[in-house]
Design a protein around this motif. Structure first.
Motif, PDB file in Angstrom:
ATOM      1  N   LEU A  68       0.822  -1.210   0.000  1.00 18.93           N
ATOM      2  CA  LEU A  68       0.000   0.000   0.000  1.00 18.93           C
ATOM      3  C   LEU A  68       0.855   1.260   0.000  1.00 18.93           C
ATOM      4  CD1 LEU A  68      -2.859  -0.934   2.500  1.00 18.93           C
ATOM      5  CD2 LEU A  68      -2.851  -1.098   0.016  1.00 18.93           C
ATOM      6  N   GLU A  69       2.044   1.193   0.606  1.00 20.45           N
ATOM      7  CA  GLU A  69       2.930   2.352   0.637  1.00 20.45           C
ATOM      8  C   GLU A  69       3.956   2.327  -0.499  1.00 20.45           C
ATOM      9  OE1 GLU A  69       2.810   5.084   1.912  1.00 20.45           O
ATOM     10  OE2 GLU A  69       1.926   5.056   3.920  1.00 20.45           O
ATOM     11  N   ASN A  70       3.787   1.392  -1.443  1.00 17.72           N
ATOM     12  CA  ASN A  70       4.729   1.264  -2.562  1.00 17.72           C
ATOM     13  C   ASN A  70       6.159   1.077  -2.047  1.00 17.72           C
ATOM     14  OD1 ASN A  70       2.603   1.676  -4.451  1.00 17.72           O
ATOM     15  ND2 ASN A  70       2.771   3.882  -4.132  1.00 17.72           N
ATOM     16  N   ALA A  71       6.277   0.271  -0.994  1.00 16.49           N
ATOM     17  CA  ALA A  71       7.568   0.014  -0.354  1.00 16.49           C
ATOM     18  C   ALA A  71       8.015  -1.416  -0.626  1.00 16.49           C
ATOM     19  CB  ALA A  71       7.460   0.246   1.155  1.00 16.49           C
ATOM     20  N   GLU A  72       9.289  -1.664  -0.440  1.00 19.71           N
ATOM     21  CA  GLU A  72       9.833  -3.013  -0.591  1.00 19.71           C
ATOM     22  C   GLU A  72       9.724  -3.819   0.700  1.00 19.71           C
ATOM     23  OE1 GLU A  72      10.927  -4.392  -3.393  1.00 19.71           O
ATOM     24  OE2 GLU A  72      10.476  -2.546  -4.493  1.00 19.71           O
ATOM     25  N   TYR A  73       9.720  -3.121   1.849  1.00 21.60           N
ATOM     26  CA  TYR A  73       9.757  -3.814   3.138  1.00 21.60           C
ATOM     27  C   TYR A  73       8.731  -3.205   4.092  1.00 21.60           C
ATOM     28  CZ  TYR A  73      14.394  -4.624   1.097  1.00 21.60           C
ATOM     29  OH  TYR A  73      15.414  -4.920   0.234  1.00 21.60           O
TER      30      TYR A  73
END
Length: 385
Positions: A68-73
């Protein structure tokens, strides 16, 4: 299921990070209520050893929040403050942190009452003009802590501007995205290094869980956070992770209604004869409204307002008369809540500091829920009458 980053938000909210249970085909992620896992030989296992370190239910939730946060982790913690604690534990004595001077009282408390005792120094400044930030950076500055919109004054801080300054000085930028959620704002897309959420609020959305989360695409930072998460052990249980996974599936439609109701109520309060000021970033005259329009997809359901009779007693009388806006700590649930920041969420901040940011004794904070807005308006009318 596909985890494509190209999916739109609503599709990711329902599908990202979760897969059918391989044992039974259950479409919902099971609650893996276990503390440990069988190993076929010492060190030989199926990716799970001990539930402080890894748990399949928590893993699914961490993947979902990261998506949802366009993050990898993604990393989940036992509370929002436990997530903040983990970020601060990446620092060392002598390091300095620059934070906004209007922020959640619990953040201020953990900064000043706990980590200052370990030799970390905090500077609280007005970041409404982001250019002021650079004047406070030294070679000891290691972290910039941004909250936008701020709690409770709804000040807007330019995330992209802060990110450019942070990168120029090799300083980490963390954004508390609790009020906006990833539905309204994506700080990593704007250049932030890490995002913090009090998952307790909008992401869980039903006032039945206490949890925090961090999301980042910085591999080195992710390794530090992962180590701290496991070593310090402030992790949520699988039951809570299951509840948040369920809440996320309706995050997009809940946020739509929060925003619609918030707009209607902010405009109602603006014209009420007993109301002095209304703080909501959707107003064109709100400070940094233009920046809010650029970095947010809508303006949210959090509103603060002050009374013309600027006393705590006047605020108390209104709060006691509410029927639907329940007087309670917290925010972001489906039900509408009201609060008095000076004596509740921000009581740990000295009055002199509250006065500096305009947090008056009559200030009331509303977390506008998803009820029928006509009923909420009627409640406001009778409480203010």
């Amino acid at each position: 299921m596909s985890q494509s980053k190209d999916h739109r938000f609503g599709t990711k909210a329902i599908h990202a990070g979760v897969m059918p249970d391989p044992a039974t085909g259950a479409i919902m992620t099971p609650i893996y209520q276990t503390s440990t896992y069988v190993q076929s030989a010492p060190g030989v296992h199926k990716g799970f050893e001990y539930s402080r370190s890894q748990n399949p239910t928590r893993q699914a939730l961490e993947r979902s929040i990261a998506a949802l946060e366009n993050a990898e982790y993604g990393f989940c913690f036992g509370s929002g403050l436990a997530a903040i604690d983990a970020i601060l534990k990446t620092l060392k004595p002598g390091d300095e942190v620059i934070s906004t001077n209007d922020l959640y009282g619990g953040s201020y408390r953990i900064f000043t009452r706990i980590f200052e005792d370990f030799g970390i120094h905090f500077h609280f400044i007005n970041m409404s003009d982001i250019e002021v930030l650079e004047k406070h950076i030294t070679d000891k500055t290691k972290l910039i802590w941004v909250e936008t919109p701020t709690n409770p004054m709804m000040n807007i801080i330019d995330i992209s501007g802060a990110a450019k300054i942070a990168k120029a000085h090799n300083v980490l930028l963390c954004v508390d995205n609790t009020f906006s959620t990833p539905y309204l704002q994506n700080p990593l897309n704007l250049g932030a290094d890490v995002v913090m959420h009090s998952v307790t609020k909008y992401i869980a959305g039903h006032s039945d869980v206490v949890m925090g989360a961090l999301a980042t695409s910085n591999k080195d930072l992710a390794e530090k956070i992962g180590f701290i998460q496991n070593a310090s052990g402030a992790v949520p249980g699988p039951q809570d992770c299951f509840l948040v996974l369920r809440g996320i599936k309706t995050l997009h439609i809940r946020m739509q209604r929060h925003c619609e109701n918030g707009s209607t109520i902010a405009n109602f309060l603006k014209t009420h004869p007993k109301v002095d000021k209304v703080f909501w970033p959707g107003f064109k005259e709100h400070p940094n409204h233009q920046i809010a329009s650029q970095q947010m997809h809508d303006y949210g359901g959090m509103i603060s307002f002050s009374l013309k009779e600027n006393t705590a007693g006047a605020a108390t009388e209104v709060l006691k008369k509410f029927e639907l806006f329940t007087l309670a700590e917290s925010l972001g649930g489906v039900e509408s809540l009201s609060g008095h920041p000076a004596t509740m969420t921000h009581a740990s901040i000295p009055k002199a500091e509250r006065d500096k940011v305009g947090l008056s004794d009559s200030l009331i904070r509303l977390s506008v829920g998803i009820e029928d807005v006509e009923d909420l308006i009627l409640d406001l009318k009778q409480a203010l009458a």
